[in-house]
Design an enzyme around this catalytic site. Structure first.
Site, PDB file in Angstrom:
ATOM      1  N   TYR A 179      -1.973  -7.454  17.450  1.00  0.00           N
ATOM      2  CA  TYR A 179      -2.215  -6.809  16.484  1.00  0.00           C
ATOM      3  C   TYR A 179      -3.341  -5.802  16.319  1.00  0.00           C
ATOM      4  CZ  TYR A 179      -2.815  -5.753  11.271  1.00  0.00           C
ATOM      5  OH  TYR A 179      -2.966  -5.033  10.055  1.00  0.00           O
TER       6      TYR A 179
ATOM      7  N   THR B  98      -1.368  -8.234   0.304  1.00  0.00           N
ATOM      8  CA  THR B  98       0.081  -7.856   0.549  1.00  0.00           C
ATOM      9  C   THR B  98       0.756  -8.770   1.327  1.00  0.00           C
ATOM     10  OG1 THR B  98      -0.200  -6.540   2.831  1.00  0.00           O
ATOM     11  CG2 THR B  98      -0.651  -5.203   0.747  1.00  0.00           C
TER      12      THR B  98
ATOM     13  N   LYS C 132      -3.376  -1.641  16.497  1.00  0.00           N
ATOM     14  CA  LYS C 132      -4.431  -0.756  15.279  1.00  0.00           C
ATOM     15  C   LYS C 132      -5.513   0.060  16.143  1.00  0.00           C
ATOM     16  CE  LYS C 132      -2.459  -1.998  11.620  1.00  0.00           C
ATOM     17  NZ  LYS C 132      -1.720  -0.944  10.753  1.00  0.00           N
TER      18      LYS C 132
ATOM     19  N   ILE D 268       0.951  -1.207   0.019  1.00  0.00           N
ATOM     20  CA  ILE D 268       0.052  -0.021  -0.032  1.00  0.00           C
ATOM     21  C   ILE D 268       0.864   1.398  -0.136  1.00  0.00           C
ATOM     22  CG2 ILE D 268      -1.621   1.344   1.339  1.00  0.00           C
ATOM     23  CD1 ILE D 268      -2.841  -1.283   2.471  1.00  0.00           C
TER      24      ILE D 268
END
Length: 326
Positions: A205, A242, A209, A52
């Site tokens: 994770y 990704t 975030k 990205i």
């Protein structure tokens, strides 16, 4: 009874997060509108060598911006610079070494950037790690929390003076921070921010975030109070195909390989909302938003808790050895 009170909120967060991810998988991609040239502006994109970040950097370079890719792999970074220069015919693309897992490296990066005497109109906090095995950064922080969140927290704070000077009443400087729908199931555990007692890669994770969204909102609050011409917004790129998925378990990797091409966005599609947040006139002077597919949507309920935002900010300042602002 106490066990039920503990489990129900966790299950509810999982339900909300799963619902959001499924909606994203089945939803349509956002197509960027035509954006005006950005000649004379300067942008820093962390993790701009791949995924990205790469397509964000490439599009901003195509719009005429002076683009600086900040990353921890010099070979990948310089190769990305060369490709972008060739594809966009913009020579003002360069690489700066910045390892977000090292506070010393972040401080050196900022020092090297400031030595160039450039303005800074856009900072994109894009880089990150996902579902990595339990590990620690150079400074002893859990890897997701230290790299995804605390590294960007320090980087942004060290660049704020330049962002403030670069923004004007008519043209605000912008901080764009890439979060994830995973934040909906995140919890900030102040008793164990480093996930030492019971490590879960998914939980760590998600916490990182959520922390990025809380940070975005509180920084916008501080900047609004002081009257600075800088806006901060969080971006959800959607479920994107990704290299971040390399740490999936074997069954997960097989499912991704079989369905990723059909259900997941490409990296270029995933970059669209980041690019929109960087330069769209629709967002001029507007901060404190959570953006998905080019639209403002609600983030998790807990992310709007001002006391939680402030508490995380205070703890983060201590960890990053920064003066505590309130």
């Amino acid at each position: 009874m106490w066990l039920l009170e503990l489990i129900v909120p966790v299950l509810w967060n999982y339900y909300i997060a799963t619902k959001v991810v499924l909606q994203q998988l089945l939803g349509r991609s956002f197509h960027l509108p035509v954006l005006s040239q950005q000649d004379g502006k300067v942008a820093i994109i962390t993790g701009g060598a791949k995924g990205i970040g790469y397509y964000t950097a490439k599009h901003l370079a195509r719009l005429g911006m002076h683009v600086i890719i900040a990353g921890n792999n010099e070979t990948d970074g310089n190769e990305a610079v060369t490709r972008i220069q060739q594809d966009t015919l913009n020579e003002k693309v360069e690489f700066l070494f910045c390892d977000l897992a090292s506070m010393k490296s972040i401080r050196n990066c900022v020092q090297n950037f400031k030595a160039k005497n450039l303005d800074l109109h856009v900072l994109v906090n894009n880089a990150g790690v996902m579902l990595v095995p339990e590990g620690r950064t150079e400074d002893g922080f859990e890897e997701h929390f230290g790299t995804n969140y605390l590294g960007h927290f320090l980087l942004t704070n060290l660049l704020l003076d330049t962002l403030r000077k670069s923004g004007t009443n008519d043209l605000n400087a912008r901080v764009v921070t890439v979060s994830s729908a995973t934040h909906f199931r995140g919890q900030v555990n102040f008793d164990d921010l480093q996930s030492s007692s019971c490590y879960s890669a998914h939980g760590a994770y998600a916490q990182s975030k959520l922390a990025l969204v809380l940070f975005t909102y509180y920084l916008q609050h501080l900047l609004t109070v002081e009257g600075s011409h800088v806006t901060c917004n969080a971006v959800d790129p959607g479920v994107v195909n990704t290299d971040l998925y390399k740490n999936l378990s074997y069954p997960g990797k097989v499912v991704k390989w079989m369905t990723g091409w059909l259900l997941l966005k490409s990296a270029e599609e995933g970059a669209a909302t980041s690019i929109y947040a960087c330069v769209s006139p629709d967002l001029e002077g507007i901060g404190g938003c959570y953006l998905y597919n080019g639209k403002r949507i609600d983030s998790s309920e807990v992310s709007y808790n001002l006391e939680l935002q402030k508490k995380l900010w205070t703890e983060s300042c201590k960890m990053a050895a920064l003066p505590v602002s309130s």
